[in-house]
Design an enzyme around this catalytic site. Sequence first.
Site, PDB file in Angstrom:
ATOM      1  N   TYR A  59       0.847  -1.200   0.000  1.00 29.33           N
ATOM      2  CA  TYR A  59       0.000   0.000   0.000  1.00 29.33           C
ATOM      3  C   TYR A  59       0.876   1.241   0.000  1.00 29.33           C
ATOM      4  CZ  TYR A  59      -4.910  -1.245   0.402  1.00 29.33           C
ATOM      5  OH  TYR A  59      -6.185  -1.642   0.132  1.00 29.33           O
ATOM      6  N   GLU A  61      -0.674   4.848  -0.531  1.00 27.35           N
ATOM      7  CA  GLU A  61      -1.461   6.051  -0.800  1.00 27.35           C
ATOM      8  C   GLU A  61      -0.628   7.303  -0.588  1.00 27.35           C
ATOM      9  OE1 GLU A  61      -2.794   3.432   0.745  1.00 27.35           O
ATOM     10  OE2 GLU A  61      -4.994   3.420   0.575  1.00 27.35           O
ATOM     11  N   ASP A 215      -7.001  12.768 -25.019  1.00 24.18           N
ATOM     12  CA  ASP A 215      -6.940  11.380 -24.572  1.00 24.18           C
ATOM     13  C   ASP A 215      -6.268  10.614 -25.716  1.00 24.18           C
ATOM     14  OD1 ASP A 215      -7.373   8.724 -24.097  1.00 24.18           O
ATOM     15  OD2 ASP A 215      -9.486   8.929 -23.555  1.00 24.18           O
ATOM     16  N   THR A 241      -4.030   5.392 -21.725  1.00 27.69           N
ATOM     17  CA  THR A 241      -3.791   4.054 -21.191  1.00 27.69           C
ATOM     18  C   THR A 241      -2.378   3.689 -21.619  1.00 27.69           C
ATOM     19  OG1 THR A 241      -4.761   3.173 -23.198  1.00 27.69           O
ATOM     20  CG2 THR A 241      -6.157   3.170 -21.244  1.00 27.69           C
ATOM     21  N   LYS A 244      -2.072  -0.156 -24.982  1.00 30.56           N
ATOM     22  CA  LYS A 244      -2.502  -0.232 -26.385  1.00 30.56           C
ATOM     23  C   LYS A 244      -1.261  -0.154 -27.270  1.00 30.56           C
ATOM     24  CE  LYS A 244      -7.176   1.499 -25.560  1.00 30.56           C
ATOM     25  NZ  LYS A 244      -7.332   2.222 -24.292  1.00 30.56           N
ATOM     26  N   ARG A 250      -1.530  -2.974 -18.434  1.00 24.40           N
ATOM     27  CA  ARG A 250      -2.772  -2.195 -18.344  1.00 24.40           C
ATOM     28  C   ARG A 250      -2.591  -1.165 -17.237  1.00 24.40           C
ATOM     29  NH1 ARG A 250      -6.056  -5.427 -21.177  1.00 24.40           N
ATOM     30  NH2 ARG A 250      -7.687  -3.861 -21.192  1.00 24.40           N
TER      31      ARG A 250
HETATM   32  N1  DSN Z   1     -11.804  -0.393 -24.772  1.00 22.66           N
HETATM   33  C1  DSN Z   1     -10.988   0.531 -25.538  1.00 22.66           C
HETATM   34  C2  DSN Z   1     -11.145   0.369 -26.985  1.00 22.66           C
HETATM   35  O1  DSN Z   1     -11.390  -0.746 -27.399  1.00 22.66           O
HETATM   36  O2  DSN Z   1     -11.010   1.311 -27.734  1.00 22.66           O
HETATM   37  C3  DSN Z   1     -11.185   1.928 -25.144  1.00 22.66           C
HETATM   38  O3  DSN Z   1     -11.244   2.048 -23.781  1.00 22.66           O
END
Ligand code: DSN
Length: 471
Positions: A59, A61, A215, A241, A244, A250
């Site tokens: 932990y 925080e 984003d 994120t 990707k 993640r």
């Molecule tokens: N789930 C993602 C996508 O497939 O674009 C976006 O959060």
Amino acid sequence: MDPVNAWGNTPLITIDPELHDLVEKEKRRQFRGIELIASENFTSFAVIEALGSPLTNKYSEGMPGNRYYGGNEFIDQIENLCRSRALQAYRLDSSNWGVNVQPYSGSPANFAVYTALLNPHDRIMGLDLPSGGHLTHGYYTANGKKISATSIYFESLPYKVDPKTGYIDYDKLEEKALDFRPKMLICGGSSYPRDWDYKRFREVADKCGALLLCDMAHISGLVAAQEAADPFEYCDIVTTTTHKSLRGPRSGMIFYRKGPKPAKKGQPEGAVYDFEDRISFAVFPALQGGPHNHQIGALAVGLKQAASPAFKAYAKQVRANAVAVGNYLMSKDYTIVTGGTENHLVLWDLRPLGLTGNKVEKLCDLCSITLNKNAVFGDSSALSPGGVRVGTPAMTSRGLLEKDFEQIAEFLHRAVTITLNIQKEHGKLLKDFNKGLENNKEIEQLKTDVEKFASSFDMPGFSVADMKYKD
Ligand code: DSN
């Protein structure tokens, strides 16, 4: 074995053979299939190793150096390492930009930004979901049903793509923004195949006094590799994120401007950005609890890998492969939204064929090709979208080049041809269509061909030799 060791140090296969077996089946699916979901990727063994490490136990925080729990001397170093690598990955100077690496993923990162910088019911504008935007940018349905929490707590008005070209209609966006006067303008999307005109967004934001948020989740790997326009040049805040096109674990990150604001008419002299404290307070304690330190450690590893020359070559290949898929499909007279792509995805409009994305997704699934149905602008129902999204990051991580993606596009052509034949023979209703999927020799053959093709490529992240199910 004593009880502590028996419980604590026995391998998964012995403790929980059922879960172990499901993991092995998932590994087989990943190895033998063609993964085309544009938001997915295969991360590295090193990232997975850090994710599965005892960092998960701690932990912490608060922020490095200022925690609510003791014992964080190494966690502090890990989080600081991750933060400095994140700034380096995007060539940012720590005197002008800061980053919070604690968000659990992209949606919590976006909501933390809204919580930090908006008041309830403030106005925001983002790209409409059927135009390629993301749920968290304020989506509500045509009949007003508020789907995203963003649209529940804030007043959102979407901007859209031009239905004729598929490109964002920047003039209309400006006109709407000047009327609506949002407090925050959001760029970035989930299924927009073109690059973003951040300069134009900045101009619009300045004209209506809005903050500009990007984003960049889908394209964050391309931005890191300078294979896409740079949102940091124009935006106030950038969220992403990390799993990707960036190819990490993640997780989520929020970048924010800090230090002196550039001089502007009507702004007091010496004004400074106040995002940092507001954003860290929104992430914790307002929204989250303990940071996921295994994710943060793994992200530090992913960011180190993203800084290598090999990653630059990877990102370039991701784009070249998307172009190869688009060109092949267009050579077969299929309709590709915007007539091509500048990033990692192709949005395939199936409506001219009389097909829905659901049916093609389902058929592809049966053939070990994973992609997703996707709305195309003008779709009347989000439940029955008219297209599919085809992304190249994951298979490019397995070493595939343009010629391999032409082969993938040929498989997709076969899948769509089979879908059309079944619909012709059995009818459009799903229950009739589903009958045509049973014992279908063409589907079986395509699955065999796809699996033979996919399993001829390397697999990052785990050892194929050690897999329980190989065939
Ligand atoms: N789930 C993602 C996508 O497939 O674009 C976006 O959060």
